[in-house]
Design a protein around this motif. Structure first.
Motif, PDB file in Angstrom:
ATOM      1  N   MET A   1       5.252  -4.008  -1.514  1.00  0.00           N
ATOM      2  CA  MET A   1       3.991  -3.747  -2.205  1.00  0.00           C
ATOM      3  C   MET A   1       3.555  -4.984  -2.971  1.00  0.00           C
ATOM      4  O   MET A   1       4.381  -5.723  -3.487  1.00  0.00           O
ATOM      5  N   THR A 129      -1.215  -5.558   3.850  1.00  0.00           N
ATOM      6  CA  THR A 129      -0.502  -4.464   4.504  1.00  0.00           C
ATOM      7  C   THR A 129      -0.959  -3.144   3.899  1.00  0.00           C
ATOM      8  O   THR A 129      -1.624  -3.105   2.858  1.00  0.00           O
ATOM      9  N   SER A 130      -0.564  -2.058   4.530  1.00  0.00           N
ATOM     10  CA  SER A 130      -0.969  -0.727   4.069  1.00  0.00           C
ATOM     11  C   SER A 130      -0.360  -0.372   2.715  1.00  0.00           C
ATOM     12  O   SER A 130      -0.831   0.556   2.045  1.00  0.00           O
ATOM     13  N   LYS A 131       0.670  -1.088   2.295  1.00  0.00           N
ATOM     14  CA  LYS A 131       1.314  -0.806   1.012  1.00  0.00           C
ATOM     15  C   LYS A 131       0.697  -1.595  -0.149  1.00  0.00           C
ATOM     16  O   LYS A 131       1.068  -1.388  -1.303  1.00  0.00           O
ATOM     17  N   ASP A 132      -0.236  -2.483   0.166  1.00  0.00           N
ATOM     18  CA  ASP A 132      -0.821  -3.356  -0.845  1.00  0.00           C
ATOM     19  C   ASP A 132      -2.062  -2.741  -1.479  1.00  0.00           C
ATOM     20  O   ASP A 132      -2.652  -1.785  -0.962  1.00  0.00           O
ATOM     21  N   ALA A 157      -5.050  -0.040   3.370  1.00  0.00           N
ATOM     22  CA  ALA A 157      -4.663  -0.499   2.032  1.00  0.00           C
ATOM     23  C   ALA A 157      -5.631   0.095   1.014  1.00  0.00           C
ATOM     24  O   ALA A 157      -6.783   0.381   1.327  1.00  0.00           O
ATOM     25  N   ASP A 262       0.172  -0.411  -8.538  1.00  0.00           N
ATOM     26  CA  ASP A 262       1.091  -0.954  -7.530  1.00  0.00           C
ATOM     27  C   ASP A 262       2.532  -0.600  -7.865  1.00  0.00           C
ATOM     28  O   ASP A 262       3.357  -0.400  -6.965  1.00  0.00           O
TER      29      ASP A 262
END
Length: 303
Positions: A1, A129-132, A157, A262
């Protein structure tokens, strides 16, 4: 993340004065200083100091201003590997006049920020990325912001938009974000109505959310902050601090908010922490030098 910021990078030229001169009037400044700035750079540093792994994407000029503009970001290990360099435009500049009350007036020269284009967007697509969490502002071209939102939506994201400087009739595509967070004046521009108190600020947040945003926040400075979600309308009072310089307080709030989200904090907790971070930033001079670290905010919260 990580918190990934695409935005402006400036060098701030700051004059401290008793009161901002009127049109045609000459004012005598009491002090002058330079400081790294730009809403993108500010929010990246604020997020980093609040504990988030942070990357900044943007453009600087091929000049000495760039070294000064990136100074604190390098010291704090913000990822600058995707910063572009323009040979045609200078590093962005912001000329700031700060009154004794802590209020300020700002004139921005976009410089390299105004020529951010497809190269930076390609870097964003490679980095995100999708976690950011993607953090955006409006000190870069609007079409770049629109494309960045589209990229983030495709990657899945989360997206946060600070709509500053505010644009009347903001394109509908720019409301396709998870969080929008104007300040009081910017919110007035976006909704076309005056905000005078918490009640009207809540109405503004509700209206902004109706345009497709998941969470609409209105920053009210010393009055605090309101926000609207699917669960309703909420208000948090301002912090009782002795403000001497409000430059960058909104960026301190937004960067801290991104960092805490985050980290996995709930929205209300993240807003409360960001509110503290913003308040602490007003007790010091300048923008980036005033941003608090997570340890400082955590200690403040425990008192």
């Amino acid at each position: 993340m990580a918190v990934v910021v695409l935005g402006s990078i400036n060098l701030d030229l700051i004059a401290q004065i008793k009161s901002v001169p009127k049109a045609g009037e000459t004012g005598l400044a009491e002090n002058f200083m330079t400081s790294p700035g730009g809403k993108g750079a500010n929010q990246a540093l604020a997020a980093r100091r609040m504990g988030a792994e942070t990357a900044l994407l943007g453009m600087v000029g091929e000049d000495a201003f760039a070294v000064q503009a990136l100074k604190f970001l390098r010291q704090e290990d913000v990822d600058l590997s995707r910063i572009g360099v323009s040979r045609e435009k200078s590093t962005g500049l912001a000329m700031i006049v700060v009154e004794a009350s802590g209020q300020n007036a700002i004139t921005v020269v976009p410089g390299a920020n105004g020529v951010i284009g497809q190269d930076v967007l390609a870097d964003l697509e490679a980095r995100l990325t999708s976690k950011d969490i993607l953090v955006l502002q409006l000190e870069v071209p609007l079409d770049v912001v629109e494309d960045a939102i589209a990229i983030a939506r495709h990657i899945k994201a989360r997206v946060m938009l600070d709509p500053a400087p505010a644009v009347a009739n903001l394109p509908k595509s720019l409301y396709r974000v998870d969080i929008i967070a104007p300040n009081q004046v910017e919110a007035e521009t976006l909704i076309g109505a005056q905000i005078t108190d918490v009640r009207t600020a809540k109405a503004a947040a509700r209206q902004l959310r109706s345009r497709g945003v998941e969470v609409a926040i209105v920053k009210l400075g010393e009055m605090g902050v309101v926000w609207a979600t699917a669960r309703g309308l909420f208000y948090l009072p301002g912090e009782p601090v002795k403000a001497i310089d409000a430059v960058g307080a909104g960026d301190a709030f937004f960067g801290a908010l991104a960092a805490r989200l985050d980290a996995g904090d709930a929205l209300a907790d993240a807003i409360r922490i960001a509110n503290h971070a913003a308040a602490l930033s007003t007790t010091k001079r300048g923008a980036q030098p005033s941003f608090a670290r997570w340890e400082e905010v955590r200690q403040y919260l425990s008192n």
